[in-house]
Design a protein around this motif. Structure first.
Motif, PDB file in Angstrom:
ATOM      1  N   PHE A  73       0.819  -1.208   0.000  1.00 63.07           N
ATOM      2  CA  PHE A  73       0.000   0.000   0.000  1.00 63.07           C
ATOM      3  C   PHE A  73       0.850   1.253   0.000  1.00 63.07           C
ATOM      4  O   PHE A  73       2.064   1.205   0.152  1.00 63.07           O
ATOM      5  CB  PHE A  73      -0.988  -0.024   1.175  1.00 63.07           C
ATOM      6  CG  PHE A  73      -0.371   0.146   2.546  1.00 63.07           C
ATOM      7  CD1 PHE A  73      -0.299   1.393   3.135  1.00 63.07           C
ATOM      8  CD2 PHE A  73       0.133  -0.947   3.255  1.00 63.07           C
ATOM      9  CE1 PHE A  73       0.247   1.557   4.413  1.00 63.07           C
ATOM     10  CE2 PHE A  73       0.678  -0.793   4.519  1.00 63.07           C
ATOM     11  CZ  PHE A  73       0.734   0.465   5.100  1.00 63.07           C
ATOM     12  N   GLY A  75       0.448   5.638   1.349  1.00 56.30           N
ATOM     13  CA  GLY A  75      -0.327   6.590   2.141  1.00 56.30           C
ATOM     14  C   GLY A  75       0.038   7.973   1.659  1.00 56.30           C
ATOM     15  O   GLY A  75       1.219   8.326   1.641  1.00 56.30           O
ATOM     16  N   TYR A 139      -6.776  11.734   3.556  1.00 57.94           N
ATOM     17  CA  TYR A 139      -5.753  10.685   3.470  1.00 57.94           C
ATOM     18  C   TYR A 139      -6.120   9.757   2.315  1.00 57.94           C
ATOM     19  O   TYR A 139      -7.284   9.362   2.158  1.00 57.94           O
ATOM     20  CB  TYR A 139      -5.699   9.911   4.786  1.00 57.94           C
ATOM     21  CG  TYR A 139      -4.590   8.879   4.851  1.00 57.94           C
ATOM     22  CD1 TYR A 139      -3.266   9.274   5.027  1.00 57.94           C
ATOM     23  CD2 TYR A 139      -4.870   7.530   4.749  1.00 57.94           C
ATOM     24  CE1 TYR A 139      -2.250   8.333   5.084  1.00 57.94           C
ATOM     25  CE2 TYR A 139      -3.856   6.580   4.812  1.00 57.94           C
ATOM     26  CZ  TYR A 139      -2.547   6.990   4.985  1.00 57.94           C
ATOM     27  OH  TYR A 139      -1.543   6.058   5.040  1.00 57.94           O
ATOM     28  N   LYS A 196       6.507  -1.108   1.338  1.00 57.18           N
ATOM     29  CA  LYS A 196       5.338  -0.819   2.178  1.00 57.18           C
ATOM     30  C   LYS A 196       4.369  -1.991   2.026  1.00 57.18           C
ATOM     31  O   LYS A 196       3.314  -1.884   1.402  1.00 57.18           O
ATOM     32  CB  LYS A 196       4.712   0.514   1.746  1.00 57.18           C
ATOM     33  CG  LYS A 196       4.120   1.273   2.918  1.00 57.18           C
ATOM     34  CD  LYS A 196       3.941   2.737   2.606  1.00 57.18           C
ATOM     35  CE  LYS A 196       3.102   3.451   3.640  1.00 57.18           C
ATOM     36  NZ  LYS A 196       3.657   3.408   4.999  1.00 57.18           N
ATOM     37  N   THR A 302       3.766  10.525   6.385  1.00 63.35           N
ATOM     38  CA  THR A 302       2.573  11.117   5.788  1.00 63.35           C
ATOM     39  C   THR A 302       1.477  11.245   6.834  1.00 63.35           C
ATOM     40  O   THR A 302       0.865  12.308   6.985  1.00 63.35           O
ATOM     41  CB  THR A 302       2.088  10.247   4.612  1.00 63.35           C
ATOM     42  OG1 THR A 302       3.111  10.258   3.623  1.00 63.35           O
ATOM     43  CG2 THR A 302       0.810  10.796   4.014  1.00 63.35           C
ATOM     44  N   ALA A 303       1.219  10.170   7.568  1.00 62.99           N
ATOM     45  CA  ALA A 303       0.176  10.225   8.589  1.00 62.99           C
ATOM     46  C   ALA A 303       0.647  11.069   9.779  1.00 62.99           C
ATOM     47  O   ALA A 303      -0.076  11.943  10.258  1.00 62.99           O
ATOM     48  CB  ALA A 303      -0.173   8.814   9.038  1.00 62.99           C
TER      49      ALA A 303
HETATM   50  C1  COI Z   1       1.545   6.693   6.357  1.00 61.73           C
HETATM   51  O1  COI Z   1       2.161   7.581   6.953  1.00 61.73           O
HETATM   52  O2  COI Z   1       0.894   6.927   5.336  1.00 61.73           O
HETATM   53  C2  COI Z   1       1.573   5.341   6.833  1.00 61.73           C
HETATM   54  O3  COI Z   1       1.464   4.476   6.021  1.00 61.73           O
HETATM   55  C3  COI Z   1       1.710   5.070   8.270  1.00 61.73           C
HETATM   56  C4  COI Z   1       0.557   4.325   8.862  1.00 61.73           C
HETATM   57  C5  COI Z   1      -0.740   5.077   8.828  1.00 61.73           C
HETATM   58  C6  COI Z   1       0.430   2.942   8.349  1.00 61.73           C
END
Ligand code: COI
Length: 357
Positions: A73, A75, A139, A196, A302-303
């Motif tokens: 995946f 993000g 997101y 990832k 990112t998150a």
């Molecule tokens: C992101 O920062 O996008 C991540 O993948 C971290 C987490 C939400 C899995």
């Protein structure tokens, strides 16, 4: 394969769920927007993408992703500024990383044009789901998994590429307390740590749960061989300010090449701080705490965006970081990053990908 955004087939929801969302209280990942995008891979090619109402899929319990883990995946985040301009932050760089993850897991490449057009089309359809309050964003979660039904251990011939979107607020509600992990391992050199892939996250749950039971929020992973060097923190890369220099573990096959990590290293120049990408030993951190030369530690992703680390637990000792003020590097770089993403600061690096101008 040329995919025009306008040509993507869209089946709209009968009734939007938007009015049931409390945009002042989003949390992270709790709400999925009305629509999702689905593309099938079969007979050696990606088929036509389709945007459809978010909902359950008809999948076989024998599908290979569930048994042998071919699932990766990304993000990303989309933003809408006061003028109504909608952008995605650095999707081309995320796409490059997706390709690396797919290659490592023997999965078919998703062409860049397909990736970008699918993202833009889905964001257009659910544009009203993009939050505009400070610290929030939409997101974006593109993912690919093996959907072929077969129990034999093999590389799948059929996959699905899906994109979900979710209006989110901050990932962490408060500064985090991390524990340097000395027993368990997230990734070894030569393994899948840089990809990832779903299994990296599943494997981290147990040590993280144990750390949380001991009162910590996250684990700070160390190298698989000696537990002597810092890798990353699972959901984010880590950075330190030691002796006035920005220091972060250098990339290897055991840690994720974070897009926020890269952005912050680029921005460090204009924020006039010297940067070092190199191995960071646990012993160096201990010494820096002893001498008082470590002034900041934070997670970047990112998150997580830029998330303050309040305490680092090393070999049974809680090491507290000083309080953070507006002159700290982490708050200055967080502000700069947000200004670029919201169109308040010139996008000199060309990081904002325009969805709607
Ligand atoms: C992101 O920062 O996008 C991540 O993948 C971290 C987490 C939400 C899995």
């Amino acid at each position: 394969m040329a995919v025009l955004t306008e040509s993507i087939q869209v089946e709209r929801v009968a009734k939007s769920r938007l009015s049931s969302i409390d945009f002042n209280n989003l949390g992270f990942g709790a709400h999925i927007s009305d629509h999702m995008l689905v593309v099938d891979y079969k007979d050696g090619q990606w088929k036509e993408p389709k945007i459809q109402p978010y909902g359950n899929l008809d999948l076989s319990p024998a599908m290979l992703a569930l048994h042998y883990g071919q699932s990766v995946f990304e993000g990303m985040k989309a933003f809408k500024n006061d003028a109504g301009v909608i952008t995605i932050f650095r999707p081309e760089r995320h796409h490059k990383r997706l390709l690396k993850s797919l290659e490592r897991m023997c999965m078919p490449a998703v062409p860049e044009e397909l990736f970008l057009n699918c993202l833009s089309a889905l964001i257009e359809v659910d544009a009203d789901w993009i939050p505009t309050t400070e610290g929030s964003s939409l997101y974006l979660r593109p993912f690919v998994f093996a959907s072929e039904a077969k129990l034999g251990v093999k590389v799948a011939d059929e996959y699905k590429f899906i994109i979900l979107t979710s209006p989110v607020g901050p990932y962490f509600a408060k500064p985090v307390r991390v524990k340097v992990e000395e027993e368990f391992v997230r990734a070894a050199e030569g393994g899948t740590g840089f990809a990832k892939c779903a299994g990296n996250y599943g494997g981290a749950f147990y040590p993280t749960m144990l750390a949380q039971k001991q009162g910590f929020d996250q684990v700070l992973w160390t190298d698989a061989k000696d537990h002597a060097y810092i890798d990353e923190s699972g959901a984010m890369n880590v950075m330190f300010v030691i002796d006035g220099k920005l220091i972060t573990p250098k990339l290897s096959t055991s840690l994720l090449d974070g897009v926020t990590r890269d952005s912050i290293l680029v921005l460090s120049k204009s924020l006039e701080i010297e940067k070092e990408e190199r191995r960071v030993s646990v012993a160096e951190l201990q010494e820096a705490f002893k001498k008082g030369t470590i002034t900041e530690a934070f997670g970047v992703g990112t998150a997580a965006v830029v998330s303050q680390i309040a305490m680092i637990h090393i070999h049974g000792v809680d090491n507290n970081l000083p309080a953070v003020d507006v002159n700290s590097f982490q708050l200055r770089v967080k502000k700069k990053l947000n200004e670029i993403r919201m169109g308040l600061s010139p996008d000199v690096h060309g990081w904002n990908y325009l969805v709607r101008g």
